[in-house]
Every structure is written in C-alpha cells, then in structure tokens.
Scaffold this motif. Structure first.
Motif, PDB file in Angstrom:
ATOM      1  N   SER A   1       0.833  -1.202   0.101  1.00 47.75           N
ATOM      2  CA  SER A   1       0.043  -0.155   0.104  1.00 47.75           C
ATOM      3  C   SER A   1       0.862   0.997   0.198  1.00 47.75           C
ATOM      4  CB  SER A   1      -0.882  -0.137   1.298  1.00 47.75           C
ATOM      5  OG  SER A   1      -0.182  -0.093   2.328  1.00 47.75           O
ATOM      6  N   ALA A   2       0.313   2.411  -0.441  1.00 46.71           N
ATOM      7  CA  ALA A   2       1.082   3.408  -0.632  1.00 46.71           C
ATOM      8  C   ALA A   2       1.731   3.855   0.836  1.00 46.71           C
ATOM      9  CB  ALA A   2       0.370   4.715  -1.075  1.00 46.71           C
ATOM     10  N   ARG A   3       0.804   3.925   2.174  1.00 47.54           N
ATOM     11  CA  ARG A   3       1.507   4.264   3.453  1.00 47.54           C
ATOM     12  C   ARG A   3       0.719   3.076   4.194  1.00 47.54           C
ATOM     13  NH1 ARG A   3      -1.334   9.876   3.793  1.00 47.54           N
ATOM     14  NH2 ARG A   3      -2.959   8.319   3.058  1.00 47.54           N
ATOM     15  N   LYS A   4       1.243   2.640   5.375  1.00 44.80           N
ATOM     16  CA  LYS A   4       0.911   1.717   6.230  1.00 44.80           C
ATOM     17  C   LYS A   4      -0.725   2.340   6.762  1.00 44.80           C
ATOM     18  CE  LYS A   4       0.898  -1.195   9.792  1.00 44.80           C
ATOM     19  NZ  LYS A   4       0.137  -2.401   9.354  1.00 44.80           N
ATOM     20  N   GLY A   5      -1.726   1.371   6.594  1.00 44.33           N
ATOM     21  CA  GLY A   5      -3.072   1.568   6.859  1.00 44.33           C
ATOM     22  C   GLY A   5      -3.871   2.252   5.775  1.00 44.33           C
ATOM     23  N   ASP A   6      -3.102   2.558   4.524  1.00 40.85           N
ATOM     24  CA  ASP A   6      -4.033   2.743   3.365  1.00 40.85           C
ATOM     25  C   ASP A   6      -4.329   1.429   2.814  1.00 40.85           C
ATOM     26  OD1 ASP A   6      -3.287   5.161   3.807  1.00 40.85           O
ATOM     27  OD2 ASP A   6      -2.007   5.424   1.748  1.00 40.85           O
ATOM     28  N   PHE A   7      -5.522   1.519   2.102  1.00 43.45           N
ATOM     29  CA  PHE A   7      -6.303   0.415   1.346  1.00 43.45           C
ATOM     30  C   PHE A   7      -4.951  -0.326   0.488  1.00 43.45           C
ATOM     31  CE2 PHE A   7     -10.134   2.402   2.124  1.00 43.45           C
ATOM     32  CZ  PHE A   7     -10.908   1.432   2.524  1.00 43.45           C
ATOM     33  N   GLY A   8      -5.029  -1.624   0.297  1.00 42.34           N
ATOM     34  CA  GLY A   8      -3.966  -2.320  -0.350  1.00 42.34           C
ATOM     35  C   GLY A   8      -4.040  -1.909  -2.027  1.00 42.34           C
ATOM     36  N   ILE A   9      -2.831  -1.911  -2.638  1.00 42.96           N
ATOM     37  CA  ILE A   9      -2.695  -1.995  -3.968  1.00 42.96           C
ATOM     38  C   ILE A   9      -2.977  -3.092  -4.620  1.00 42.96           C
ATOM     39  CG2 ILE A   9      -1.189  -1.292  -5.688  1.00 42.96           C
ATOM     40  CD1 ILE A   9      -0.026   1.146  -4.220  1.00 42.96           C
TER      41      ILE A   9
END
Ligand SMILES: Cc1cc2nc3c(=O)[nH]c(=O)nc-3n(C[C@H](O)[C@H](O)[C@H](O)COP(=O)(O)OP(=O)(O)OC[C@H]3O[C@@H](n4cnc5c(N)ncnc54)[C@H](O)[C@@H]3O)c2cc1C
Length: 286
Positions: free
Chosen positions: A184-192
């Motif tokens: 993901s772009a950052r920890k806690g963001d939705f997964g790519i």
C-alpha cells in the motif's frame, strides 16, 4: 459539503431494525460510519432514513461454540484484533485486520460494516474467502447463510438484498498456517495488492490451501489453479515456483492513478511467494 437531510432511528432489536429498513425504499443501516459518513458528506449516498445498528446488543460479540466462531457483525474491528479466541481460532483474520486502517478507524469500524461495504481493496473480504467464512444475513423472511465466496459479488456489491442486515460471520477453526501481506502507499491505506495465504500441511502433504488476491479487480480473486498445485505437489520450493507461474494475472482489471494494472501484475508473484513462505515459516515444528 454537508449530507442531504435524512431521518434517523436507533432500534434495539434486529426485528425492529428490519421493520424500519422495510419501511423506506432507500433506508440504509449505519454501523461504525467510517465509510458511510464520508459517503453521506460527499452526497454519494442520500438515504431518506438511517437505521443505526449500534444499540442492538445481539449484533456484537465473539463466541466459540461447537468448533464454530461466531462474530457479531457490529463487533468493532479493534475488538476482533485484540481477541485471544480469534487469534487461536482464525489467525488469518487478525493478520488481515492489522492492515485495516488505523487504531481510530478500527475503534469505530465494524467487522460486518467492512464486509457489507465490500470495497474491492478492503482486506477483510479476502480473509473471509480464504477462511471459507459463512455470512449470516437477516431479512423479513428470516435468516439465511451465504458462503463468503458467494457473498462478495463486485465493487461495493454483495449478496445482501435491500432491507437485509448482515448479522454475523461464522468461522470454522482455521486449517493450517497463514499470512496476510499487502503493498500500500502508506501503512494503514487500502492495499494496492493484497494476498491472503493459508496452507495446511500434514505428514509432509498439503491437505488444504487458499490463496486470495485483493485490490486487483472488482472483488477478491481466489487463485484456484495455484491452490490445486499446492494441494497436489505440496508446499515445496519447486511447487511454489509452479504456483507463481499459475497465478491469474489476467484477472487484474484495476488500473488507477495510484497503481497501473501492469504494476499490480508485477507485484503479485513476489507478494504471493512471500505470503506462502511467511505462512510456512510460522508453522510450529515439534
Ligand atoms: C482513514 C480511513 C482509512 C481506512 N483504511 C481502510 C483500510 O486500509 N482497509 C479497509 O478495509 N478499510 C479501511 N477503511 C474503512 C473502514 O474499515 C470501515 O470501517 C469499513 O469500510 C466500514 O465499516 P463501518 O462499520 O464503519 O460501516 P459503515 O461505514 O457504517 O457502513 C458501510 C456500508 O455498509 C453498510 N452496512 C454496515 N453494516 C451493515 C450490516 N451489519 N448489515 C448490512 N449493511 C451494513 C452500510 O449501510 C454502508 O453502506 C478506512 C476508513 C478510514 C476513515
């Protein structure tokens, strides 16, 4: 922007909530509000009636009975994440939840709300499919049970019919070891790209396996051929190479500014390898 006007009711029983939902064509349940409140604010949702499920005690709680773990739909994600019984019974669910949002969103967000919302990049749908969970749904005609793999239909689309409520998730004891990994772009963001991996090895043989990809298409994708190879050939390094060659890369349809479809395809094999190896490494050897 402010939400469009709506009426609000907070029933204390499922029966009353169902009656209220049936009374307005566009009535909508609200759980933790972590997805619905922003949708109201942006006027992406304009229900005339919000039915708040937060005051219905029977919808919350975690109970293990006869080998089946039942988690009430309104149980907060933070509570599930901290539960020892969930850790023992379905560690993959805890591994997935570690990637869902942040402590404040998990304190309000519910396990059922995330599943009912069915964001294609959400972690819980993949975990539910990999765990062969059963979704318990209440409607005016009574209760019905739907396998997770049949519950998640498309982007923000589930087997829930208008007026129905997801009341609980039921899980048999997890077979084998597991891991949940994502980029993901950052920890806690939705997964790519997300990967839920579960492998059950007995006497050197792989007796069960689940490999589920998220964030790549309208709904989570079960890698049936890869699972078959694991079961047939065992979780050996050679079999893992064959598994990676059999991944359904053509199922990738998600193509966005944050990650192109080609980028997602490049990420999948390495993430799957790491997830399978992490699951196997967590196996306790006697
Ligand atoms: C900053 C931020 C970061 C986040 N990051 C992630 C993330 O990384 N991964 C992730 O998966 N999610 C993430 N989320 C979303 C979060 O997990 C939400 O909790 C979840 O999507 C919805 O759960 P909720 O209980 O808040 O449901 P609500 O927002 O109240 O409802 C969501 C939808 O589900 C319906 N619904 C809710 N409960 C039921 C039910 N029992 N029966 C029938 N319908 C129901 C509602 O009508 C609504 O349509 C994030 C949210 C925020 C604000």
């Amino acid at each position: 922007m402010k939400p469009a006007p709506f009426d609000y009711e907070a029933p204390t029983t499922v029966a009353d909530a169902l009656k209220l939902l049936g009374s307005h064509e566009d009535a909508r349940p609200i759980a933790g509000g972590q997805s619905l409140v922003p949708m109201l604010a942006f006027r992406l949702a304009r229900p005339s009636l919000l039915v708040d499920l937060n005051r219905i005690p029977s919808l919350s709680g975690i109970e293990e009975k006869g080998g089946v773990l039942r988690i009430g739909a309104m149980t907060r994600q933070a509570k599930v994440l901290a539960s020892d019984v969930v850790k023992r019974h379905a560690p993959l669910l805890v591994q997935a939840l570690e990637n869902v949002g942040h402590p404040p969103t998990r304190a309000r967000g519910t396990i059922g709300g995330s599943c009912a919302h069915a964001d294609p990049a959400a972690e819980l749908p993949s975990a539910m499919i990999a765990l062969d969970a059963t979704m318990v749904i209440a409607g005016s005609g009574g209760e019905r049970r739907v396998r997770a793999d049949d519950f998640f239909i498309g982007a923000f689309e589930t087997a829930l019919q208008p007026g129905e409520i997801l009341v609980a998730l039921e899980l048999s004891k997890q077979q084998g070891v597991s891991a949940f990994l994502e980029v993901s772009a950052r920890k806690g963001d939705f997964g790519i790209v997300t990967v839920a991996a579960r492998v059950a090895v007995k006497d050197g043989r792989c007796i069960d396996a689940a490999l589920v990809l998220g964030g790549i298409a309208e709904r989570s994708v079960r890698c049936a051929e890869a699972e078959r190879i694991l079961k047939e050939q065992g979780a050996t390094p050679k079999a893992i190479d064959a598994v990676l060659a059999a991944l359904p890369l053509d199922a990738v349809t998600m193509d966005s500014r944050s990650a192109s479809a080609a980028h997602r395809r490049r990420l999948i094999p390495e993430l799957c390898r790491r997830a399978i190896e992490a699951a196997l490494a967590s196996q306790v050897t006697p």
